[in-house]
Structures are given as C-alpha cells and as structure tokens.
Design a protein around this motif. Structure first.
Motif, PDB file in Angstrom:
ATOM      1  N   ARG A 419     -56.758   3.564   7.706  1.00  0.00           N
ATOM      2  CA  ARG A 419     -55.441   4.200   7.738  1.00  0.00           C
ATOM      3  C   ARG A 419     -55.078   4.857   6.411  1.00  0.00           C
ATOM      4  O   ARG A 419     -54.485   5.937   6.370  1.00  0.00           O
ATOM      5  CB  ARG A 419     -54.381   3.163   8.101  1.00  0.00           C
ATOM      6  CG  ARG A 419     -54.529   2.652   9.524  1.00  0.00           C
ATOM      7  CD  ARG A 419     -53.492   1.578   9.832  1.00  0.00           C
ATOM      8  NE  ARG A 419     -53.725   0.971  11.130  1.00  0.00           N
ATOM      9  CZ  ARG A 419     -53.038  -0.058  11.605  1.00  0.00           C
ATOM     10  NH1 ARG A 419     -52.071  -0.600  10.863  1.00  0.00           N
ATOM     11  NH2 ARG A 419     -53.313  -0.557  12.798  1.00  0.00           N
ATOM     12  N   TYR A 423     -53.884   8.702   6.439  1.00  0.00           N
ATOM     13  CA  TYR A 423     -52.492   9.010   6.192  1.00  0.00           C
ATOM     14  C   TYR A 423     -52.280   9.661   4.835  1.00  0.00           C
ATOM     15  O   TYR A 423     -51.290  10.374   4.624  1.00  0.00           O
ATOM     16  CB  TYR A 423     -51.643   7.745   6.352  1.00  0.00           C
ATOM     17  CG  TYR A 423     -51.503   7.363   7.805  1.00  0.00           C
ATOM     18  CD1 TYR A 423     -50.661   8.088   8.642  1.00  0.00           C
ATOM     19  CD2 TYR A 423     -52.248   6.318   8.350  1.00  0.00           C
ATOM     20  CE1 TYR A 423     -50.548   7.763   9.977  1.00  0.00           C
ATOM     21  CE2 TYR A 423     -52.142   5.985   9.691  1.00  0.00           C
ATOM     22  CZ  TYR A 423     -51.296   6.715  10.513  1.00  0.00           C
ATOM     23  OH  TYR A 423     -51.177   6.421  11.830  1.00  0.00           O
ATOM     24  N   THR A 474     -45.120   8.231   6.350  1.00  0.00           N
ATOM     25  CA  THR A 474     -46.529   8.181   5.939  1.00  0.00           C
ATOM     26  C   THR A 474     -46.696   7.304   4.697  1.00  0.00           C
ATOM     27  O   THR A 474     -47.639   6.492   4.599  1.00  0.00           O
ATOM     28  CB  THR A 474     -47.044   9.599   5.660  1.00  0.00           C
ATOM     29  OG1 THR A 474     -46.809  10.417   6.808  1.00  0.00           O
ATOM     30  CG2 THR A 474     -48.539   9.578   5.371  1.00  0.00           C
ATOM     31  N   ARG A 493     -46.391   5.536  14.182  1.00  0.00           N
ATOM     32  CA  ARG A 493     -47.401   6.568  14.441  1.00  0.00           C
ATOM     33  C   ARG A 493     -46.874   7.634  15.402  1.00  0.00           C
ATOM     34  O   ARG A 493     -47.139   8.827  15.247  1.00  0.00           O
ATOM     35  CB  ARG A 493     -48.669   5.930  15.011  1.00  0.00           C
ATOM     36  CG  ARG A 493     -49.868   6.868  14.963  1.00  0.00           C
ATOM     37  CD  ARG A 493     -51.108   6.232  15.495  1.00  0.00           C
ATOM     38  NE  ARG A 493     -51.174   6.319  16.944  1.00  0.00           N
ATOM     39  CZ  ARG A 493     -52.273   6.070  17.659  1.00  0.00           C
ATOM     40  NH1 ARG A 493     -53.383   5.689  17.030  1.00  0.00           N
ATOM     41  NH2 ARG A 493     -52.273   6.172  18.968  1.00  0.00           N
ATOM     42  N   ILE A 496     -44.751   9.919  13.401  1.00  0.00           N
ATOM     43  CA  ILE A 496     -45.585  10.820  12.590  1.00  0.00           C
ATOM     44  C   ILE A 496     -46.173  11.919  13.454  1.00  0.00           C
ATOM     45  O   ILE A 496     -46.220  13.098  13.069  1.00  0.00           O
ATOM     46  CB  ILE A 496     -46.690  10.015  11.879  1.00  0.00           C
ATOM     47  CG1 ILE A 496     -46.083   9.196  10.740  1.00  0.00           C
ATOM     48  CG2 ILE A 496     -47.779  10.932  11.354  1.00  0.00           C
ATOM     49  CD1 ILE A 496     -47.069   8.340  10.005  1.00  0.00           C
TER      50      ILE A 496
END
Length: 674
Positions: A419, A423, A474, A493, A496
């Motif tokens: 991740r 990100y 983020t 998520r 985002i």
C-alpha cells in the motif's frame, strides 16, 4: 499603388465570377424539361448581354425579368446568385450606396423566407462591396464567413467564386495565402478552359508579386498554351497585366510598356507604367506617371462622391413623391439642396486635405496591424503555455485514472506492504496536479472569452476540495502503514477511487476547455468507420460509482442503424467529445443502461447520441446547460464545464450538439453533422 491595382483586379475578377454563375445556370437549364430550358436560356442570355453591353436600363429590365422567373419557380439558389449580380454590377459602376442597399434587401428577403442557409450570399456581397471600396481586409473577413456557410458538395460554383475572391483580397498583403486559396479551388471547375485560364492568370500575377520566377513560368506556360490552342475558350480578363509581368520577368521594358498602352483602363495602365519605369530606373518618367496617377485618383474620388450624391438625392426624391403636401415637398427640396452643398463642400475639403488624411489613415492602419500582431502573438504564447502544462499533467492524470479504474474493482486487493508504494504514487500525482491548477486557471483567464474572479474561485473550489480530500486520505493510509482495519480501509479506498477519478477527469477537462476557447478550428484528417469509432470509445470507457446512488446497477450498450462500411472524416478530439457526453450520462444516471447510438441524417450526414435513464433536464434549461460553470443543482460541486466543453469541441470540428427534449426517460444528447 495597391489601391489602383485593386480596382483592376476587382473589376476583372467580378466579370469572371458573373460568367461562372451564368454558365452554371445555363448548364442547369439545359438539363431540365424540354419546354422550360428555352425560356430560361433566353433570359440568361439577355441578362448577360445587358450587363456587358453598358446600358443600365437594359440590365435592370433583364435582371428583373430573370428574377421574376426564378421566384415563380422557387429556385432559390439561382435566385439569390442572380440577385448578387445586381450587387456586383453596382460595385463595378462605383454605386456603392445602391450596392449596400441591395445587400440589405437580400438579407431581409432570406430571413423573411426562412432560408438562412443562403445567408452566405450576403457575406459574398459584403466581400465584393469592401473589395470595391479598396478595403481588402474587410473583404477577406466576409469571404471567409461565406465559405463557412456553403455546402461545398452541393454548390461547387459558389465555393469556386468565394475562393477566387478571397485570393484576390489576400494577394496584396499575403500573396502566399492567396496562392493557397487558389490551390483550394474545386478541381472539377478547373476542367473548363475558361475557368482554368482565368485562375492561371491570377496565379501568374501573384507569383510575380512573390518574385517566384519558377512558379511564374510554370503557370504562364499553361496559361499561354490555352491562349494559343483554345482561343475561343480563353479568359482574357487579365491578359494585359499577365503580359506586363511576363515582359518584366524578361527585362523587356519596351514590350512591357507596349502592353501597358493596350490597357483601356487609364488608372491601371498608369500604375503598371510606374512599375515598369521603376524597374528601368527611369525616375523622371515614373514621377510624371505618378502625377498622372494622382490626377486620375482625384477624378475617381470625385466621380464616386458624385454618384453617391446622386443615389442619396434619388432616395430623397422617392420620399418626396410619397408626400402630398406642398410645404413638406418644399422642405424636402431644401434638405436635398443643403445635402448637395454639404457634399460639394466635403469634396472640396477632401481635395485639399487628401494628403494629410491618407497619412493619418496609414498610421492608424499600421497601429491596428501592430495591435493585431501582438494579440495573435499573445494568444499563441498562451496556447503554447497551456500545451506545456498539458504535457506535464498527462502523467499524473493517467496515474490517477489508472488507480481509479483499479480501485473501483472490489475484487482487487493490495497487500498491506504494497500500500505504501501505491498510495505514494497517488499522492505524488495529486500534488503534481495541485501545483498546476493555478497556472491553468490563469491561462484560461487570459483567453478570448476570459474568466471572472468568481468563476475562477468556483473552478478552484471544485478542483481543490476533492484534491485536498484525496491528498489527506492518501496520507492517512500511508501513515497508517497497513494498520487500518479492513472495513475502514475499504471505505477510505472507495473515497480515493471517487476523488482520484474526479480530479483526473476535471483537470483534463479544464485543460481542454482552456485550449479550445479561442474560436479554434480543428482539422479532421482521420478517416474511420463510424461504428468502429463509437464501439471503441464506449468499450474503453469505464462506468464509475454514482455520487447520487452508490448502489445503482448501470450497464452500457451500443446500437446502430448505420452499415459497418460507412466512413467519416474525424479529428482525434471526437474521442474527448464522446467521453464528455459519457461522463455526463454516467454521472447522472440512476441505473439502467447508458446507450450510445449511431444513425443517418436526411442530409447525407450522420449522428451519434448518448442517453441514460434518470432525471430529465427541463426544456427551459436546454441551452443554459451548455454555458460554462452552470450547475442545475445548488448542492453540486463539479466544475460545470463538461457540456460546455462538449459543445466547444463539437463547434471546433464543425458539428452541432443539442439536448433532445423529446426524450423523457432520462437525458439524451445528440451530435450531428458527422
């Protein structure tokens, strides 16, 4: 020197244009029924003889007879072209007031009959009018407008005439562009030796102005070949001027002067002699010829003013005839007398101050040219700057779109250790876009349309709010280093995904909106299959979660009534146009199907429509929604430029886009003219 040349150039060009139009009418008449062609050809021949014979009364009588015939048969294309001959006739005889009045009458007649597709005829008339008044810049403006309103496939004669006249307007300031206009003439028209020789004559004159010896001799050899081999079909309108150019190319000054002596227009002959004397270095003869030119110019100016005075007097006399009281008639006669005295005084003043006035006009013209050059340079710099920002935005926009597409898939999972890197990529792209928002808005504010401070604030808010949310979310995921509970992580998520898609799409639209906001015209170099194009755009588009209803079920579908082998000429921007419509349909659909359809129009063109199932747009807002920064809902936080961008892109490619108010199951937009 330019002005007197313009008179000869306009006169000979107009004669060629009239012969082209009359020839087209004779050809059309010959293809009709056995009875009507005889009458039509007789009327056409009578009109042609009258306008070349010199009798004003005969011309007006023949012109009115042919107009009555065409009006009775409702042949409006011939009707308005024949009416245009009246304007040309008045311009050639320096009756500019009458010509201008006729142009207004043509415009009013077209509007009364609701035949707006023929408005290009009035633009042509204004082009002839300003060329006749020695204002080629204005003539160029109206000839370009005429080209935009002509269907080249249905009316090649009109296209031929306008390109020829546009070349004439451009030849004295931009000879290279004038030659390019001649290159754009319909090829089928040049198969006739009469038209071909006329155009070749123009090419020779322009090539001589450009000092392009190779091109001059190439065109002259073709021109001279037609003159020798097909004298009966040779257009000799500019023969003397071409031969003077040829003699100067060969440094044969005596022969050039002999050709000047054969010209029956004193001003043109004098102007060409000045050119020859300057080439010879005979400055004394050139000076005497210049004095003669000034004298002829004064005569021309006086004649034009006298004709204008006669036209004004004629109008006043008509007004007097309508009055029945003797006192009113006497007052009108006094007005006519005072006007005549005023015009005579104006003429005297014009003769005295001619030199000073011409100098002031020249200074103003140079100032306008410089201002225009600076404006064009500024717009070019702005567009180059926006292109640079566009290149810088491509990578971060693609990154956000890519991650939005991936994260939108609920089956896609990232390992906790992955991740941080993924990100970080999203964060870097978001910060890159954040740094370029203000420069993009500033560049749009300097466009021709401009942007107010309030509109700039709306744009910034619509972009920066989701951008900051995206950055903060983020950073939260990155700082957590994989320690966020799964359900909370899935919710973050999803946010985002939504914000990344919104920011990437909005930034891309804003760049396009800035680039194509200066009346930009887009070429269409690609020839593709219509159905294949539509399928490709739809298949490459990903439907995204709705901001209105996250639980909706939405599918896409393609339908067509067009055969798969139908080809159309398009610009790459057609993809951006259709994507904007798909974005709008996707955004406001409550469920069901987003449908993309292709079908044929009755005029030989094709159309593409995009529809959804959801709330309809009120008919009262059918045009307002295409304005920039319009939002039908007060709670909406989007840029409000999606549909405005779609219309700008459609207009730049020569298409028309509208809301289909007859569709009630949702919203349907249609693009026509493909």
């Amino acid at each position: 020197m330019i002005k007197s040349n313009m008179k000869k150039f306009v006169f000979t060009s107009v004669l060629l244009l009239m012969s082209v139009a009359l020839a087209a009418q004779q050809k059309s008449a010959a293809q009709e029924s056995p009875q009507s062609p005889s009458l039509e050809q007789t009327l056409v021949q009578r009109l042609y003889e009258a306008q070349t014979g010199g009798s004003e009364a005969d011309f007006y009588k023949a012109h009115m007879a042919f107009m009555d015939y065409l009006r009775g048969r409702k042949e409006w294309d011939k009707y308005y072209r024949t009416w245009m001959n009246r304007v040309i006739y008045e311009v050639n005889h320096k009756r500019f007031h009458r010509a201008f009045v006729e142009i207004h009458h043509i415009t009013d007649d077209i509007k009364e009959r609701h035949l707006e597709r023929y408005l290009y005829v009035t633009h042509m008339g204004l082009g002839f009018y300003f060329n006749g008044r020695n204002q080629p810049e204005m003539g160029e403006k109206y000839f370009r407008r005429a080209l935009q309103g002509i269907n080249a496939e249905e009316d090649p004669v009109a296209v031929f005439n306008v390109y020829l006249s546009l070349a004439q307007s451009l030849s004295f300031r931009h000879p290279a562009e004038a030659m390019a206009c001649l290159d754009s003439l319909p090829g089928q028209m040049l198969q006739n030796p009469m038209y071909e020789s006329g155009v070749l004559g123009y090419r020779c004159i322009i090539a001589n102005k450009m000092s392009d010896r190779a091109s001059f001799y190439r065109y002259f050899n073709q021109y001279d070949s037609i003159r020798r081999r097909q004298p009966g079909q040779f257009n000799a309108a500019n023969l003397e001027q071409v031969m003077v150019c040829h003699s100067l190319m060969q440094n044969d000054y005596e022969r050039a002067l002999a050709w000047c002596d054969s010209i029956d227009v004193p001003m043109t002959a004098t102007e060409l002699r000045i050119n020859v004397y300057e080439k010879m270095g005979a400055w004394q003869q050139a000076f005497r010829a210049s004095e003669l030119k000034d004298s002829l110019q004064l005569v021309d100016n006086r004649e034009a003013l006298e004709l204008h005075m006669m036209d004004l007097t004629h109008d006043i006399n008509l007004l007097q005839a309508e009055q029945k009281k003797a006192k009113t008639r006497r007052m009108q006669l006094v007005v006519v007398g005072l006007m005549a005295l005023a015009i005579i005084g104006l003429l005297a003043g014009l003769l005295v101050y001619r030199h000073q006035k011409n100098r002031r006009l020249q200074e103003q013209f140079l100032q306008l040219q410089e201002a225009r050059r600076r404006s064009e340079a500024g717009q070019a710099i702005r567009r180059a700057f926006v292109h640079t920002i566009q290149e810088k935005l491509k990578s971060p926009v693609n990154v956000l779109r890519g991650y939005a597409r991936i994260l939108n898939n609920p089956d896609f999972l990232l390992k906790p250790e992955e991740r941080s890197k993924r990100y970080n990529d999203i964060l870097a792209a978001a910060r890159s876009i954040e740094s370029l928002i203000d420069p993009v808005l500033d560049s749009y504010a300097r466009g021709t349309d401009g942007i107010s401070d309030e509109e700039k604030r709306i744009c910034a808010d619509a972009l920066q709010s989701p951008l900051h949310t995206l950055i903060n979310t983020t950073e939260l995921i990155i700082d957590a280093n994989g320690q966020i509970p799964h359900e909370e992580y899935i919710q973050l998520r999803a946010g985002i995904c939504r914000d990344a898609y919104h920011v990437a799409t909005s930034a891309h639209k804003l760049i396009l909106f800035s680039l194509y906001g200066d009346e930009f015209s887009t070429p269409k170099p690609d020839r593709v299959a219509l159905n294949e194009l539509a399928r490709s755009v739809l298949n490459s588009y990903d439907l995204h979660p709705s901001a209105i209803d996250k639980n909706r079920t939405l599918t896409s579908e393609f339908r067509t009534d067009v055969a798969d082998d139908v080809m159309v000429n398009v610009s790459p921007l057609i993809n951006e146009l259709l994507n904007s419509l798909l974005d709008n349909a996707d955004k406001y659909a409550t469920g069901g199907t987003v449908l993309l359809s292709c079908y044929a129009n009755g005029d030989g063109t094709y159309a593409i429509s995009v529809s959804n199932e959801g709330p309809a747009i009120p008919a009262a807002d059918a045009e307002r929604i295409f304005d920039p920064f319009v939002r039908l809902s007060a709670d909406e936080r989007s840029l409000g430029i999606g549909l405005s961008l779609a219309r700008r892109l459609a207009t730049s490619m020569g298409y028309t886009i509208f809301l289909d108010t007859a569709y009630t199951q949702g919203v349907r937009f249609t693009v026509t003219g493909l």
